[in-house]
Design a protein around this motif. Structure first.
Motif, PDB file in Angstrom:
ATOM      1  N   ILE A 341     -38.167-121.313  -6.479  1.00 20.79           N
ATOM      2  CA  ILE A 341     -36.885-121.206  -5.790  1.00 20.79           C
ATOM      3  C   ILE A 341     -36.251-119.894  -6.233  1.00 20.79           C
ATOM      4  O   ILE A 341     -36.033-119.674  -7.427  1.00 20.79           O
ATOM      5  CB  ILE A 341     -35.944-122.382  -6.121  1.00 20.79           C
ATOM      6  CG1 ILE A 341     -36.603-123.720  -5.768  1.00 20.79           C
ATOM      7  CG2 ILE A 341     -34.626-122.237  -5.387  1.00 20.79           C
ATOM      8  CD1 ILE A 341     -35.784-124.930  -6.174  1.00 20.79           C
ATOM      9  N   ALA A 342     -35.952-119.032  -5.287  1.00 22.80           N
ATOM     10  CA  ALA A 342     -35.391-117.725  -5.619  1.00 22.80           C
ATOM     11  C   ALA A 342     -33.976-117.862  -6.170  1.00 22.80           C
ATOM     12  O   ALA A 342     -33.166-118.634  -5.665  1.00 22.80           O
ATOM     13  CB  ALA A 342     -35.370-116.835  -4.374  1.00 22.80           C
ATOM     14  N   ALA A 343     -33.692-117.090  -7.221  1.00 26.09           N
ATOM     15  CA  ALA A 343     -32.333-116.973  -7.744  1.00 26.09           C
ATOM     16  C   ALA A 343     -31.885-115.532  -7.532  1.00 26.09           C
ATOM     17  O   ALA A 343     -32.587-114.596  -7.926  1.00 26.09           O
ATOM     18  CB  ALA A 343     -32.281-117.329  -9.223  1.00 26.09           C
ATOM     19  N   VAL A 344     -30.741-115.350  -6.876  1.00 29.62           N
ATOM     20  CA  VAL A 344     -30.250-114.016  -6.535  1.00 29.62           C
ATOM     21  C   VAL A 344     -28.888-113.790  -7.163  1.00 29.62           C
ATOM     22  O   VAL A 344     -28.009-114.646  -7.095  1.00 29.62           O
ATOM     23  CB  VAL A 344     -30.136-113.838  -5.009  1.00 29.62           C
ATOM     24  CG1 VAL A 344     -29.683-112.424  -4.670  1.00 29.62           C
ATOM     25  CG2 VAL A 344     -31.457-114.154  -4.329  1.00 29.62           C
ATOM     26  N   CYS A 345     -28.721-112.643  -7.783  1.00 24.86           N
ATOM     27  CA  CYS A 345     -27.442-112.257  -8.379  1.00 24.86           C
ATOM     28  C   CYS A 345     -26.920-111.046  -7.595  1.00 24.86           C
ATOM     29  O   CYS A 345     -27.567-109.995  -7.567  1.00 24.86           O
ATOM     30  CB  CYS A 345     -27.655-111.908  -9.849  1.00 24.86           C
ATOM     31  SG  CYS A 345     -26.157-111.536 -10.750  1.00 24.86           S
ATOM     32  N   PHE A 346     -25.757-111.203  -6.949  1.00 22.70           N
ATOM     33  CA  PHE A 346     -25.229-110.147  -6.079  1.00 22.70           C
ATOM     34  C   PHE A 346     -24.317-109.186  -6.838  1.00 22.70           C
ATOM     35  O   PHE A 346     -23.197-108.891  -6.431  1.00 22.70           O
ATOM     36  CB  PHE A 346     -24.491-110.768  -4.892  1.00 22.70           C
ATOM     37  CG  PHE A 346     -25.413-111.433  -3.909  1.00 22.70           C
ATOM     38  CD1 PHE A 346     -25.912-110.741  -2.815  1.00 22.70           C
ATOM     39  CD2 PHE A 346     -25.810-112.748  -4.093  1.00 22.70           C
ATOM     40  CE1 PHE A 346     -26.786-111.346  -1.916  1.00 22.70           C
ATOM     41  CE2 PHE A 346     -26.676-113.365  -3.192  1.00 22.70           C
ATOM     42  CZ  PHE A 346     -27.167-112.671  -2.108  1.00 22.70           C
ATOM     43  N   VAL A 352     -33.009-110.216  -8.449  1.00 19.06           N
ATOM     44  CA  VAL A 352     -33.732-111.364  -7.891  1.00 19.06           C
ATOM     45  C   VAL A 352     -34.804-111.822  -8.868  1.00 19.06           C
ATOM     46  O   VAL A 352     -35.527-110.995  -9.431  1.00 19.06           O
ATOM     47  CB  VAL A 352     -34.421-110.992  -6.547  1.00 19.06           C
ATOM     48  CG1 VAL A 352     -35.268-112.157  -6.045  1.00 19.06           C
ATOM     49  CG2 VAL A 352     -33.414-110.609  -5.503  1.00 19.06           C
ATOM     50  N   VAL A 353     -34.895-113.141  -9.044  1.00 20.41           N
ATOM     51  CA  VAL A 353     -35.979-113.723  -9.839  1.00 20.41           C
ATOM     52  C   VAL A 353     -36.601-114.854  -9.026  1.00 20.41           C
ATOM     53  O   VAL A 353     -35.898-115.748  -8.568  1.00 20.41           O
ATOM     54  CB  VAL A 353     -35.470-114.279 -11.187  1.00 20.41           C
ATOM     55  CG1 VAL A 353     -36.590-114.999 -11.918  1.00 20.41           C
ATOM     56  CG2 VAL A 353     -34.917-113.174 -12.063  1.00 20.41           C
ATOM     57  N   ILE A 402     -50.558-114.586  -7.863  1.00 17.09           N
ATOM     58  CA  ILE A 402     -49.215-114.170  -8.284  1.00 17.09           C
ATOM     59  C   ILE A 402     -48.402-115.394  -8.693  1.00 17.09           C
ATOM     60  O   ILE A 402     -48.336-116.382  -7.964  1.00 17.09           O
ATOM     61  CB  ILE A 402     -48.515-113.401  -7.146  1.00 17.09           C
ATOM     62  CG1 ILE A 402     -49.299-112.120  -6.822  1.00 17.09           C
ATOM     63  CG2 ILE A 402     -47.072-113.055  -7.527  1.00 17.09           C
ATOM     64  CD1 ILE A 402     -48.878-111.450  -5.529  1.00 17.09           C
ATOM     65  N   VAL A 403     -47.769-115.317  -9.871  1.00 13.90           N
ATOM     66  CA  VAL A 403     -46.967-116.437 -10.364  1.00 13.90           C
ATOM     67  C   VAL A 403     -45.478-116.097 -10.440  1.00 13.90           C
ATOM     68  O   VAL A 403     -44.652-116.982 -10.665  1.00 13.90           O
ATOM     69  CB  VAL A 403     -47.464-116.923 -11.744  1.00 13.90           C
ATOM     70  CG1 VAL A 403     -48.884-117.438 -11.636  1.00 13.90           C
ATOM     71  CG2 VAL A 403     -47.347-115.822 -12.801  1.00 13.90           C
ATOM     72  N   GLY A 404     -45.131-114.820 -10.247  1.00 15.38           N
ATOM     73  CA  GLY A 404     -43.715-114.473 -10.311  1.00 15.38           C
ATOM     74  C   GLY A 404     -43.415-113.087  -9.784  1.00 15.38           C
ATOM     75  O   GLY A 404     -44.268-112.192  -9.812  1.00 15.38           O
ATOM     76  N   VAL A 410     -30.799-101.800  -5.196  1.00 20.06           N
ATOM     77  CA  VAL A 410     -29.976-101.932  -3.998  1.00 20.06           C
ATOM     78  C   VAL A 410     -30.679-102.831  -2.971  1.00 20.06           C
ATOM     79  O   VAL A 410     -31.867-102.664  -2.696  1.00 20.06           O
ATOM     80  CB  VAL A 410     -29.659-100.551  -3.381  1.00 20.06           C
ATOM     81  CG1 VAL A 410     -30.931 -99.830  -2.959  1.00 20.06           C
ATOM     82  CG2 VAL A 410     -28.713-100.679  -2.199  1.00 20.06           C
ATOM     83  N   GLY A 411     -29.977-103.818  -2.457  1.00 23.26           N
ATOM     84  CA  GLY A 411     -30.499-104.638  -1.366  1.00 23.26           C
ATOM     85  C   GLY A 411     -31.685-105.518  -1.675  1.00 23.26           C
ATOM     86  O   GLY A 411     -32.318-106.046  -0.750  1.00 23.26           O
ATOM     87  N   VAL A 412     -32.013-105.741  -2.951  1.00 26.80           N
ATOM     88  CA  VAL A 412     -33.237-106.502  -3.247  1.00 26.80           C
ATOM     89  C   VAL A 412     -33.079-107.996  -2.931  1.00 26.80           C
ATOM     90  O   VAL A 412     -34.087-108.723  -2.886  1.00 26.80           O
ATOM     91  CB  VAL A 412     -33.693-106.329  -4.719  1.00 26.80           C
ATOM     92  CG1 VAL A 412     -34.108-104.887  -4.975  1.00 26.80           C
ATOM     93  CG2 VAL A 412     -32.629-106.792  -5.692  1.00 26.80           C
ATOM     94  N   SER A 413     -31.856-108.461  -2.681  1.00 27.62           N
ATOM     95  CA  SER A 413     -31.694-109.865  -2.288  1.00 27.62           C
ATOM     96  C   SER A 413     -32.530-110.170  -1.046  1.00 27.62           C
ATOM     97  O   SER A 413     -33.053-111.282  -0.895  1.00 27.62           O
ATOM     98  CB  SER A 413     -30.214-110.180  -2.013  1.00 27.62           C
ATOM     99  OG  SER A 413     -29.686-109.331  -1.007  1.00 27.62           O
ATOM    100  N   GLU A 414     -32.686-109.188  -0.171  1.00 24.98           N
ATOM    101  CA  GLU A 414     -33.443-109.399   1.069  1.00 24.98           C
ATOM    102  C   GLU A 414     -34.954-109.452   0.832  1.00 24.98           C
ATOM    103  O   GLU A 414     -35.716-109.815   1.734  1.00 24.98           O
ATOM    104  CB  GLU A 414     -33.114-108.298   2.082  1.00 24.98           C
ATOM    105  CG  GLU A 414     -31.649-108.256   2.498  1.00 24.98           C
ATOM    106  CD  GLU A 414     -31.163-109.553   3.137  1.00 24.98           C
ATOM    107  OE1 GLU A 414     -32.003-110.276   3.727  1.00 24.98           O
ATOM    108  OE2 GLU A 414     -29.964-109.857   3.028  1.00 24.98           O
ATOM    109  N   LEU A 415     -35.398-109.081  -0.365  1.00 25.03           N
ATOM    110  CA  LEU A 415     -36.828-109.189  -0.678  1.00 25.03           C
ATOM    111  C   LEU A 415     -37.181-110.589  -1.165  1.00 25.03           C
ATOM    112  O   LEU A 415     -38.369-110.930  -1.268  1.00 25.03           O
ATOM    113  CB  LEU A 415     -37.210-108.172  -1.766  1.00 25.03           C
ATOM    114  CG  LEU A 415     -37.017-106.690  -1.440  1.00 25.03           C
ATOM    115  CD1 LEU A 415     -37.437-105.831  -2.630  1.00 25.03           C
ATOM    116  CD2 LEU A 415     -37.798-106.293  -0.193  1.00 25.03           C
ATOM    117  N   SER A 416     -36.169-111.416  -1.467  1.00 22.58           N
ATOM    118  CA  SER A 416     -36.419-112.724  -2.066  1.00 22.58           C
ATOM    119  C   SER A 416     -37.274-113.615  -1.167  1.00 22.58           C
ATOM    120  O   SER A 416     -38.079-114.410  -1.659  1.00 22.58           O
ATOM    121  CB  SER A 416     -35.094-113.421  -2.390  1.00 22.58           C
ATOM    122  OG  SER A 416     -34.311-113.622  -1.226  1.00 22.58           O
ATOM    123  N   THR A 417     -37.107-113.491   0.148  1.00 21.23           N
ATOM    124  CA  THR A 417     -37.886-114.318   1.073  1.00 21.23           C
ATOM    125  C   THR A 417     -39.373-113.999   0.979  1.00 21.23           C
ATOM    126  O   THR A 417     -40.219-114.903   0.920  1.00 21.23           O
ATOM    127  CB  THR A 417     -37.391-114.114   2.513  1.00 21.23           C
ATOM    128  OG1 THR A 417     -36.008-114.449   2.583  1.00 21.23           O
ATOM    129  CG2 THR A 417     -38.167-114.987   3.492  1.00 21.23           C
TER     130      THR A 417
END
Length: 460
Positions: A341-346, A352-353, A402-404, A410-417
């Motif tokens: 489950i992605a965790a995003v810090c804005f 993103v983790v 890949i495990v993680g 900048v804008g890496v929240s959009e890479l979480s998907t």
């Protein structure tokens, strides 16, 4: 007292509760949803959505100020001004559109919404005012509340000590703001207020900001805070407030921090109080309700989803759980077992983790390849005036699964998907390295991180 009968009763209309209701309605399940405040819960009304709106306002104002001083882009504007009242009105407009949309979706799927505070009588009976509701299945989705510090009580509106709720609806921007708590909520709002013009200080008891994330990942955020002029008081504990905030430094000395407002952002806890939950005598997991892989509690046909069931307290987790529970009640076979489950810090930069970090993989006994690709070597990042941060991949050495993924920039929240999807599909480094990524995009750093792990990054 009037009595209503339904197959499914949901307490709480936040992301978990309303998604449960919508999916149940789609499946033809008779459903009642009880909400004491506004549909959408904390997330839509006083959390995820309004905070991102305020962050956007702050960034736009900050950039305009930047262009009024020394822009390398050739843009020149006169000194900008901020009407925070209009900013809040714009933010509230977004919230209204979304909550209205939720209400329309519930109506479309024939969900009966009752506005009021639920009182649990037993596992099949709930009272809301003078209405008694009998159900076959009960879903508890009451979310979480801010953790309060007794030495920093949140006073009536207009007081100097505020929570994130008040911080998201400012009447004015304070000259000085001290944020107590260096986690994601405190830093998101602290950075926003700094960009809106406040002098911001952050007090954190741990030895670094964002202590839930690893130090390499948070370093670019730390550097950005210093560049913005945010003062950090790490390894400092709060003693009290009497017009100034008293804190104890690592040497045991007391400092007095002058401030106009204190934002308390020290975390959240499951919302278990005020609706007679104790009548069910459910098994607990600390302060959260204990659930199994189907979100079932220790009582038959009683489910708990979202923040009420503990960490990770994320809206998208609650939504996924709610959808699953509705399908279980309809007779489908489901289990909540996501790979990640992605965790995003804005913050600025964003963080993103997804999945396991290098330390977590090592602790799990995995021999892994860890590889990073810096945004300093990414053309799209440069065109966005950003060179800090990186994408990092963690993969098993034996089979390259890949495990993680982690990223900061900048804008890496959009890479979480993309990160979450690759983990759910069991992708290997070769799968990501062999996928053609569009140019120029930040996503190229994802491919390059995988290629670097294989020993042949192209642009480094």
């Amino acid at each position: 007292m009037q009595t209503l009968n339904t197959t499914l009763l949901i307490i709480g209309g936040g992301p978990g509760g309303y998604v449960t209701a919508i999916r149940a309605g789609q499946l033809g399940i008779s459903t009642i949803l009880v909400e004491g405040q506004a549909l959408g819960g904390t997330c839509l009304n006083i959390g995820c959505i309004p905070s991102k709106a305020l962050i956007h306002v702050a960034e736009q104002f900050h950039q305009t100020q930047h262009h009024s001083q020394h822009s390398a882009l050739g843009i020149s504007v006169s000194a900008p001004t901020l009407d925070i009242t209009k900013s809040v009105e714009w933010k509230d407009g977004i919230v209204d559109r979304l909550t209205t949309g939720v209400a329309a979706l519930l109506k479309k799927h024939k969900v009966q919404v009752i506005n009021g505070w639920a009182k649990v009588i037993d596992g099949k009976t709930v009272e809301v005012g003078d209405t008694r509701i009998q159900c076959e299945h009960l879903v508890l989705a009451t979310g979480s509340t801010s953790v309060n510090l007794p030495i920093l009580p949140i006073l009536p509106i207009g007081g100097p000590i505020i929570s994130s709720t008040e911080a998201l609806a400012p009447k004015s921007v304070p000259k000085r703001l001290v944020v107590v708590g260096g986690g994601y909520i405190g830093l998101e709002l602290g950075i926003a207020y700094r960009k809106l013009g406040a002098e911001v200080s952050v007090v954190e008891a741990q030895d670094r900001i964002l202590p839930a994330y690893d130090a390499e990942l948070t370093q670019p955020v730390h550097d950005a805070l210093k560049q913005l002029g945010v003062k950090l008081y790490l390894k400092h504990s709060v003693l009290g407030f009497d017009g100034t905030l008293q804190v104890r430094d690592p040497n045991g000395e007391t400092l007095n921090l002058e401030t106009d407002q204190v934002l308390v952002a020290v975390g959240r806890k499951p919302n278990t109080q005020g609706w007679n939950l104790e009548a069910l005598n459910l098994d607990m997991n600390g302060s959260a309700i204990k659930i199994d892989s189907r979100c079932q509690t220790s009582m038959r046909n009683v489910y708990a989803i979202g923040d009420l069931s503990g960490e990770p307290m994320l809206a998208h987790r609650a939504m996924a759980q709610g959808e699953m529970v509705a399908e279980l009640i309809s007779g489908k076979s489901r289990e909540f077992n996501p790979t990640a489950i992605a965790a995003v810090c804005f913050t600025d930069p964003e963080l993103v983790v997804v999945g396991q970090t290098p330390d977590e993989a090592k602790a799990a006994g995995l021999d892994c390849i860890v590889s990073s690709f810096p945004f300093a070597a990414n053309g799209r990042a440069m065109t966005l005036e950003s060179k800090s941060g990186f994408v990092r991949v963690v993969a098993r050495r034996d089979n390259h699964v890949i495990v993680g993924w982690q990223a900061v920039g900048v804008g890496v929240s959009e890479l979480s998907t993309a990160f979450a999807q690759s983990l759910e599909m069991g992708a290997r480094l070769e799968d990501i390295g062999g996928t053609i990524h569009a140019h120029p995009t930040l996503g190229e750093a994802v491919q390059e991180a995988a290629l670097r792990a294989l020993g042949h990054a192209l642009h480094l």
